[in-house]
Design an enzyme around this catalytic site. Sequence first.
Site, PDB file in Angstrom:
ATOM      1  CB  CYS A  18      -7.615  -1.891  -0.110  1.00 24.32           C
ATOM      2  SG  CYS A  18      -8.785  -3.260   0.143  1.00 24.32           S
TER       3      CYS A  18
ATOM      4  CB  CYS B  74       7.446  -1.248   0.044  1.00 22.73           C
ATOM      5  SG  CYS B  74       8.577  -0.795   1.616  1.00 22.73           S
TER       6      CYS B  74
END
Length: 166
Positions: free
Chosen positions: A129, A152
């Site tokens: 992130c 994924c």
Amino acid sequence: MYRWFWLSLICGTLSCNHAKRVVKNNPYFSLTDTNQVRLPDSVWKDVLSDGIYTITREGSTEMPYTNEYHDFKGIGHYHCAACGNSLFSSQHKYDSGTGWPSFWQPAQPNHLLFRKDFSGREERIEVRCQRCLGHLGHLFYDGPPPTHQRYCMNSLALKFVADSKK
């Protein structure tokens, strides 16, 4: 016998069920704030559930097919479970057959960071992130057209927010 017990105990701690997503008071989680959040792990440990902390801060991986979003079909957006940063849209989610939620493109490419990861048997691309630097999962180039990408992700690293009815 004992080896199987310890393996199932260790692996079971990372399987996603609602008990692992215990809600804590996380003042850094926001669906609207885009400012970077840089905190020491001791603070993250206080505000994240054990499962979310283990995945996002320690880079662990959940067991396949036992996590919350691997076959989830809701319409909405997936945000970082640690900070709320917008990451993926359900429009880009697909069944990769791997047992983890997979996306063929991010909702906002500039909301992700990428780095080489040598922790597995082969070199991989780790996805983090951008807002809080939390580990989300890995990027592979075996996905569907048009991007041929497979993001994924770990379910515990994501927080789904349904689209509001208009």
